[in-house]
Design an enzyme around this catalytic site. Structure first.
Site, short mmCIF file in Angstrom:
data_model
loop_
_atom_site.label_atom_id
_atom_site.label_comp_id
_atom_site.label_asym_id
_atom_site.label_seq_id
_atom_site.Cartn_x
_atom_site.Cartn_y
_atom_site.Cartn_z
N GLU A 1 0.82 -1.22 0.00
CA GLU A 1 0.00 0.00 0.00
C GLU A 1 0.85 1.26 0.00
OE1 GLU A 1 -2.63 -0.03 3.42
OE2 GLU A 1 -2.83 -2.20 3.21
N CYS B 1 2.97 8.28 1.67
CA CYS B 1 3.43 7.34 2.68
C CYS B 1 3.65 6.01 1.99
CB CYS B 1 2.35 7.22 3.77
SG CYS B 1 2.69 5.93 4.97
N CYS C 1 5.34 -7.51 7.62
CA CYS C 1 6.30 -7.03 8.62
C CYS C 1 6.48 -8.12 9.67
CB CYS C 1 5.74 -5.77 9.29
SG CYS C 1 6.84 -5.03 10.51
N CYS D 1 4.10 -5.82 16.31
CA CYS D 1 3.42 -4.88 17.21
C CYS D 1 1.94 -5.29 17.34
CB CYS D 1 3.52 -3.45 16.67
SG CYS D 1 5.21 -2.87 16.55
N CYS E 1 -1.01 -3.42 15.36
CA CYS E 1 -0.78 -3.02 13.96
C CYS E 1 -1.26 -4.07 12.97
CB CYS E 1 0.71 -2.75 13.75
SG CYS E 1 1.12 -2.25 12.08
N CYS F 1 -2.21 2.16 7.98
CA CYS F 1 -1.31 1.03 7.88
C CYS F 1 -1.84 -0.37 7.65
CB CYS F 1 -0.58 0.91 9.21
SG CYS F 1 0.93 1.68 9.20
N1 SAH Z 1 7.74 -0.16 11.20
C1 SAH Z 1 7.88 1.26 11.22
C2 SAH Z 1 7.14 1.90 10.10
C3 SAH Z 1 5.63 1.77 10.21
S1 SAH Z 1 5.06 3.34 10.54
C4 SAH Z 1 7.49 1.80 12.58
O1 SAH Z 1 7.07 1.01 13.41
O2 SAH Z 1 7.68 2.97 12.85
C5 SAH Z 1 3.47 3.18 10.98
C6 SAH Z 1 3.16 3.92 12.25
O3 SAH Z 1 1.79 3.66 12.59
C7 SAH Z 1 3.98 3.41 13.42
O4 SAH Z 1 4.23 4.45 14.32
C8 SAH Z 1 3.04 2.40 14.00
O5 SAH Z 1 3.38 2.07 15.31
C9 SAH Z 1 1.72 3.11 13.87
N2 SAH Z 1 0.55 2.24 13.95
C10 SAH Z 1 0.45 0.95 13.63
N3 SAH Z 1 -0.80 0.48 13.89
C11 SAH Z 1 -1.49 1.52 14.37
C12 SAH Z 1 -2.83 1.69 14.84
N4 SAH Z 1 -3.69 0.68 14.86
N5 SAH Z 1 -3.19 2.91 15.25
C13 SAH Z 1 -2.33 3.95 15.24
N6 SAH Z 1 -1.07 3.86 14.82
C14 SAH Z 1 -0.65 2.65 14.40
#
Ligand code: SAH
Length: 347
Positions: free
Chosen positions: A90, A103, A110, A114, A117, A329
């Protein structure tokens, strides 16, 4: 066959020279590709014979728009790209006053795990190539007709887990014969892979480093981010301080507010204490409700922001764009995967 578009201009020139072509061909072809040419046949200043020769040597793998969603609320456009091997990733185009920002993803899936996510639910399939990262920018611009001035590496994947490719992508996108997007217009976001942060610090690039922090204490962070068990938040802050000392660049801390998990006052106090000594900025993100996740959005965003500000830490609440189009994301890819699965499983 060679992946021509992942090459630097110097590498293209050398590769074409080895085929008996003059040095200027490298720049010519680099320019075509970075303007969005999808085949050698479009390169009208090359002879027919040369174009045929190139087809036999090099592979071009432009992505296909598998889905496109346009937000009626704010014009945000979400692309689901199908790559040449059938995998999907995406990109999201957001229109801000300061310019259009895309973005982009760095991996197919991944492996960071987390808990909140959507991108990591099915794990990592593979790394992207430099060309596949670059193409997200080039074809988002080409398809939308909107000139892109900013890039954030905040899509699917962990950039530090594919760092060599990411560094090459940065070099390509920065090139004056290509998109010519300056490092100061690029943000790279990491879940906290310390060796990657140190490597970036040594390179001294002028990009903005975002650290997805989401909790200032080890216990909470390990609970929601498995990466914390390898790179503990204490050591992560040390790395952030080192980064600031070496580059002089302010770090942006991403903090998704999760109900009852990381939204307490003591956590704001601890966060402020850990940032002290460097000009950090906290970006509070209202949690996106992911279907697979047990976590719910916090109702204490404003209170948490106030608490941080009372300690002299600047904190902003991220404006949510594309709320009507699954724009966060990994959600569109998840949806497409689910639908595909249902299609296959149906009797
Ligand atoms: N792997 C990298 C790049 C992904 S960035 C990182 O972790 O930074 C995507 C951002 O969105 C990250 O800050 C991630 O933690 C956040 N994110 C992921 N799922 C989310 C959610 N459900 N709600 C809000 N932010 C989220």
């Amino acid at each position: 066959m060679t992946d021509l578009k992942s090459m630097t201009q110097e590498e293209m020139t050398a590769s074409l020279k080895a085929l008996g072509e003059p040095a200027f061909r490298g720049k010519q072809i680099f320019t075509w590709l970075h303007r969005g040419a999808t085949s050698f046949d479009e390169m009208s200043n090359l002879s027919k014979a040369l174009r045929e020769k190139l087809k036999g040597e090099y592979l071009l793998t432009p992505p296909r728009v598998a889905r496109k969603q346009v937000s009626r609320l704010d014009g945000t456009i979400k692309y689901l790209w199908e790559l040449s091997d059938g995998n999907c990733i995406e990109s999201v185009l957001m229109q801000y006053h300061h310019g259009n920002t895309v973005c982009i993803s760095s991996q197919v899936g991944c492996r960071m795990g987390c808990a909140f996510c959507a991108s990591t639910v099915a794990g990592k399939v593979r790394d992207l190539t430099p060309a596949e990262m670059l193409d997200q920018v080039i074809f988002t611009q080409k398809d939308s007709g909107l000139p892109i001035s900013n890039i954030v590496l905040m899509g699917i994947g962990e950039p530090m887990d594919n760092l060599n490719t990411v560094l090459r992508f940065l070099e390509l996108v920065n090139h004056t014969d290509g998109l010519n997007i300056g490092m100061r217009h690029i943000s790279l976001s990491t879940c906290g892979v310390i060796p990657g942060i140190d490597r970036l610090a040594d390179l001294g690039l002028q990009l903005t480093l975002s650290v997805s922090l989401h909790a200032p204490d080890s216990e909470t962070r390990s609970r929601i981010m498995p990466v914390n068990r390898a790179y503990d938040v204490e050591k992560l802050f040390d790395a952030c301080h080192r980064y600031f000392q070496k580059t002089g660049r302010r770090i942006s801390f991403e903090y998704a507010m999760i109900d009852g998990v990381n939204d307490q006052d003591w956590q704001a106090d601890l966060l402020a204490k850990k940032i002290r000594g460097m000009p950090g900025h906290v970006n509070l993100i209202p949690l996106n409700d992911v279907v697979e996740s047990p976590f719910k959005p916090s109702k204490r965003v404003a209170a948490f922001q106030k608490r941080l500000e009372s300690h002299g830490i600047t904190a902003t609440v991220r404006r949510s764009l594309g709320g009507d189009i699954d724009a966060s994301c990994g959600q569109l890819r998840r949806k497409a995967m689910e639908e595909q699965k249902k299609g296959v499983d149906a009797p």
